[in-house]
Scaffold this motif. Structure first.
Motif, PDB file in Angstrom:
ATOM      1  N   THR A 151     -85.462 -21.187  98.991  1.00 15.99           N
ATOM      2  CA  THR A 151     -84.504 -21.445  97.902  1.00 15.99           C
ATOM      3  C   THR A 151     -83.105 -20.977  98.263  1.00 15.99           C
ATOM      4  OG1 THR A 151     -85.108 -19.316  96.900  1.00 15.99           O
ATOM      5  CG2 THR A 151     -86.299 -21.268  96.138  1.00 15.99           C
ATOM      6  N   ALA A 152     -82.964 -20.323  99.418  1.00 21.10           N
ATOM      7  CA  ALA A 152     -81.668 -19.818  99.864  1.00 21.10           C
ATOM      8  C   ALA A 152     -81.767 -19.562 101.367  1.00 21.10           C
ATOM      9  CB  ALA A 152     -81.306 -18.522  99.129  1.00 21.10           C
ATOM     10  N   PRO A 153     -80.634 -19.497 102.059  1.00 21.93           N
ATOM     11  CA  PRO A 153     -80.650 -19.242 103.504  1.00 21.93           C
ATOM     12  C   PRO A 153     -80.875 -17.756 103.810  1.00 21.93           C
ATOM     13  CG  PRO A 153     -78.385 -19.493 102.763  1.00 21.93           C
ATOM     14  CD  PRO A 153     -79.255 -19.782 101.558  1.00 21.93           C
ATOM     15  N   GLU A 154     -82.088 -17.294 103.563  1.00 24.28           N
ATOM     16  CA  GLU A 154     -82.405 -15.883 103.764  1.00 24.28           C
ATOM     17  C   GLU A 154     -82.444 -15.536 105.254  1.00 24.28           C
ATOM     18  OE1 GLU A 154     -82.763 -13.431 101.750  1.00 24.28           O
ATOM     19  OE2 GLU A 154     -82.872 -14.392  99.776  1.00 24.28           O
ATOM     20  N   THR A 155     -81.881 -14.384 105.583  1.00 26.96           N
ATOM     21  CA  THR A 155     -81.903 -13.905 106.967  1.00 26.96           C
ATOM     22  C   THR A 155     -82.941 -12.808 107.185  1.00 26.96           C
ATOM     23  OG1 THR A 155     -80.166 -12.294 106.473  1.00 26.96           O
ATOM     24  CG2 THR A 155     -79.464 -14.464 107.258  1.00 26.96           C
ATOM     25  N   GLY A 156     -83.618 -12.400 106.130  1.00 29.53           N
ATOM     26  CA  GLY A 156     -84.603 -11.322 106.245  1.00 29.53           C
ATOM     27  C   GLY A 156     -86.010 -11.815 106.488  1.00 29.53           C
ATOM     28  N   TYR A 157     -86.222 -13.124 106.539  1.00 27.84           N
ATOM     29  CA  TYR A 157     -87.545 -13.696 106.745  1.00 27.84           C
ATOM     30  C   TYR A 157     -87.591 -14.490 108.046  1.00 27.84           C
ATOM     31  CZ  TYR A 157     -87.905 -12.975 101.656  1.00 27.84           C
ATOM     32  OH  TYR A 157     -87.890 -12.435 100.392  1.00 27.84           O
ATOM     33  N   GLY A 158     -88.786 -14.533 108.684  1.00 20.57           N
ATOM     34  CA  GLY A 158     -89.024 -15.495 109.727  1.00 20.57           C
ATOM     35  C   GLY A 158     -89.286 -16.854 109.102  1.00 20.57           C
ATOM     36  N   TYR A 159     -89.189 -17.914 109.904  1.00 16.22           N
ATOM     37  CA  TYR A 159     -89.356 -19.277 109.392  1.00 16.22           C
ATOM     38  C   TYR A 159     -90.442 -20.009 110.179  1.00 16.22           C
ATOM     39  CZ  TYR A 159     -85.053 -19.028 106.588  1.00 16.22           C
ATOM     40  OH  TYR A 159     -84.094 -18.708 105.653  1.00 16.22           O
ATOM     41  N   ILE A 160     -91.002 -21.045 109.544  1.00 15.98           N
ATOM     42  CA  ILE A 160     -91.986 -21.914 110.170  1.00 15.98           C
ATOM     43  C   ILE A 160     -91.489 -23.342 110.058  1.00 15.98           C
ATOM     44  CG2 ILE A 160     -94.350 -22.797 110.073  1.00 15.98           C
ATOM     45  CD1 ILE A 160     -95.118 -20.139 108.648  1.00 15.98           C
ATOM     46  N   LYS A 161     -91.492 -24.071 111.176  1.00 13.00           N
ATOM     47  CA  LYS A 161     -91.150 -25.494 111.149  1.00 13.00           C
ATOM     48  C   LYS A 161     -92.447 -26.287 111.022  1.00 13.00           C
ATOM     49  CE  LYS A 161     -88.347 -29.080 111.643  1.00 13.00           C
ATOM     50  NZ  LYS A 161     -89.278 -30.213 111.408  1.00 13.00           N
ATOM     51  N   ALA A 162     -92.581 -27.004 109.887  1.00 16.16           N
ATOM     52  CA  ALA A 162     -93.775 -27.795 109.649  1.00 16.16           C
ATOM     53  C   ALA A 162     -93.730 -29.075 110.464  1.00 16.16           C
ATOM     54  CB  ALA A 162     -93.900 -28.119 108.165  1.00 16.16           C
ATOM     55  N   GLY A 163     -94.889 -29.466 111.016  1.00 17.09           N
ATOM     56  CA  GLY A 163     -94.983 -30.673 111.819  1.00 17.09           C
ATOM     57  C   GLY A 163     -95.763 -31.770 111.112  1.00 17.09           C
ATOM     58  N   ALA A 164     -96.597 -32.465 111.858  1.00 18.07           N
ATOM     59  CA  ALA A 164     -97.332 -33.616 111.325  1.00 18.07           C
ATOM     60  C   ALA A 164     -98.358 -33.186 110.292  1.00 18.07           C
ATOM     61  CB  ALA A 164     -98.028 -34.348 112.477  1.00 18.07           C
ATOM     62  N   GLY A 165     -98.607 -34.071 109.323  1.00 21.43           N
ATOM     63  CA  GLY A 165     -99.591 -33.795 108.299  1.00 21.43           C
ATOM     64  C   GLY A 165    -101.005 -33.795 108.848  1.00 21.43           C
ATOM     65  N   LEU A 166    -101.837 -32.920 108.306  1.00 22.35           N
ATOM     66  CA  LEU A 166    -103.219 -32.789 108.754  1.00 22.35           C
ATOM     67  C   LEU A 166    -104.224 -33.076 107.645  1.00 22.35           C
ATOM     68  CD1 LEU A 166    -102.906 -29.476 110.802  1.00 22.35           C
ATOM     69  CD2 LEU A 166    -103.008 -31.807 111.715  1.00 22.35           C
TER      70      LEU A 166
END
Length: 475
Positions: A151-166
């Motif tokens: 919901t915001a560009p948080e810098t305190g969290y790691g991120y996950i890039k979602a890929g193809a649907g499973l």
């Protein structure tokens, strides 16, 4: 999913980012920061549905075993096991040990919901749906993480890039991203498809342990050895120290999830926070019209967008904006709410000081399995404490080499054993315990026992206790 999900709750962290309330002796997961229950108890509440979940497996620091037992007992929550970590080795071996224990307890098809004990999570229809989607994917061999729609560009969290649907609600993990700077975080939000890494997982025990064998065999060997050689201590399972200590000090993200081809993510938008700083606590609480949030005895005047938390003194705040005031029994933090991430460096500064190191480790009030005590006054050869003992509980049979004690009953009934003689004391009665005597305090009543203890002697440290008998296994 025909079988029940096995909750695994990680409760061993010693974080002090919420200092001065959170300290090494009683960290944030055991504090009531967002309601009447502690964060650990709220986590237990989320997995309380016996139709969906088995009793939880808890993995925690050995120092927290009685807090875990007490807080679970307060809720009437059955536990499948409390695994005690003998040394700190991060989340990879902790989860692996829990997976081995779950497989041994519930069978090879066990599906585990791994939850940090110090997060604030809103349980709504989206949450329940996400749990079932993740459980289905985990039963099919996927190692699933929950990704929070940012919901915001948080810098305190790691991120996950979602890929193809499973499958329904589940996607492959394209990559993990370390905590970004603000420019990178803003770019990821603009690009889309990136999720906050929540640190919550759904894994099949067998699938996870197979990936451990392939990707981090040292972790699996340490976890398997620690469970195999574990010993039972009252209601706890003490993992074998020699085996556990051989594990690499590495997170489950680095050891497994960033390497495995089985990683999947469920994108969710339910309310979530890791409560990693005081501004995160502020965001999780209700605000008044001026944007203020308070806990405890607080008065706001001409103040906006501020947080006050106090468990002792009444705090009145006048004419300020963007302020955090956190008042504990023996320390007060005051700073900009928007810069609450700086508490971490401040705690390191306190730890480096000879006179202030204790402020980061222990509270003035110390909790024990029988109740606890609070320091009232200290002098060169004397110390005054307030003791509180739960109904039906008793302290160890003990003696001291360097101090005498006087006990005055303030509330309740005390059963005092002094050199084999038992005496009952009621309110306003007292007893003297001479140096070297063998003694024990118990509460035989139905209400909490409270008394004032005055210690006198040449040495008043807590390590001057020789335990002869103890119902909590500490003798």
């Amino acid at each position: 999913m025909s079988s029940r999900i096995v909750p695994v709750i990680l409760a061993g962290g010693q974080g002090t980012r919420l200092w001065p309330m959170s300290r090494a002796a009683r960290p944030k997961q055991f504090l009531p920061l967002t309601g009447a229950q502690s964060l650990f108890q709220q986590t237990l509440e989320r997995v309380a549905d016996g139709q969906v979940y088995t009793p939880a497996i808890i993995i925690t620091n050995a120092d927290y075993r009685f807090i875990v037992a007490e807080q679970a007992s307060e809720m009437g929550a059955p536990l499948a096991g409390v695994l005690l970590e003998p040394v700190a080795r991060n989340t990879a071996v902790a989860i692996a040990a829990a997976a081995v224990y779950a497989r041994n307890t519930f069978g090879p098809d066990a599906v585990l919901l791994v939850l940090p004990s110090d997060h604030d999570v809103a349980v709504d229809a989206g949450y329940l749906q996400a749990v079932q989607q993740a459980a289905t994917a985990a039963a099919e061999g996927r190692l699933v993480t929950f990704g929070i729609v940012p919901t915001a560009p948080e810098t305190g969290y790691g991120y996950i890039k979602a890929g193809a649907g499973l499958g329904e609600g589940v996607s492959a993990v394209e990559r993990f991203v370390e905590k970004p700077d603000l420019v990178r975080a803003e770019q990821m939000l603009a690009d889309g498809g990136y999720l906050w890494n929540s640190g919550m997982f759904m894994i099949g025990a067998e699938a996870f342990l197979a990936e451990c064998a392939a990707l981090s065999p040292e972790t699996l060997a340490a976890a398997s050895g620690a469970v195999e050689a574990a010993r039972i201590d009252l209601d706890f399972v003490r993992l074998d120290e020699a085996a556990f200590a051989t594990a690499p000090n590495i997170s489950v993200d680095y050891a497994i999830f960033e390497k495995t081809s089985r990683a999947a993510v469920v994108a969710v938008s339910f309310g979530w926070s890791d409560l990693g700083s005081w501004d995160a606590v502020w965001k999780a609480q209700e605000h008044d019209a001026a944007g203020n949030a308070g806990s405890g005895a607080v008065t706001f005047s001409n103040t906006s967008n501020s947080l006050v938390v106090t468990d002792h003194a009444h705090v009145a705040i006048e004419g300020l904006d963007d302020v955090a005031v956190i008042a504990s029994e023996d320390a007060i933090y005051v700073g900009k709410l928007s810069e609450a991430q700086k508490v971490g460096p401040l705690v390191k500064l306190l730890r480096a000081g000879k006179e202030t190191v204790g402020l980061t480790e222990i509270h003035r009030t110390a909790y024990r399995p029988w109740g606890g005590y609070a320091s009232v006054l200290n002098g060169e050869r004397f110390q005054v404490k307030r003791l509180f003992v739960k109904p039906g509980k008793k302290l160890s049979l003990q003696k001291h080499h360097h101090r005498s004690e006087h006990w005055v009953v303030v509330r309740g009934t005390a059963e005092v054993t002094l050199d084999g003689v038992v005496t009952m004391l009621s309110e306003n009665q007292s007893i003297y315990l001479p140096l070297g005597c063998t003694h024990r305090l118990a509460n035989p009543g139905k209400i909490e026992l409270e008394l004032i203890e005055v210690q006198t002697g040449s040495y008043l440290g807590e390590d001057d206790i020789i335990r002869i008998e103890d119902e909590f296994g500490r003798a």
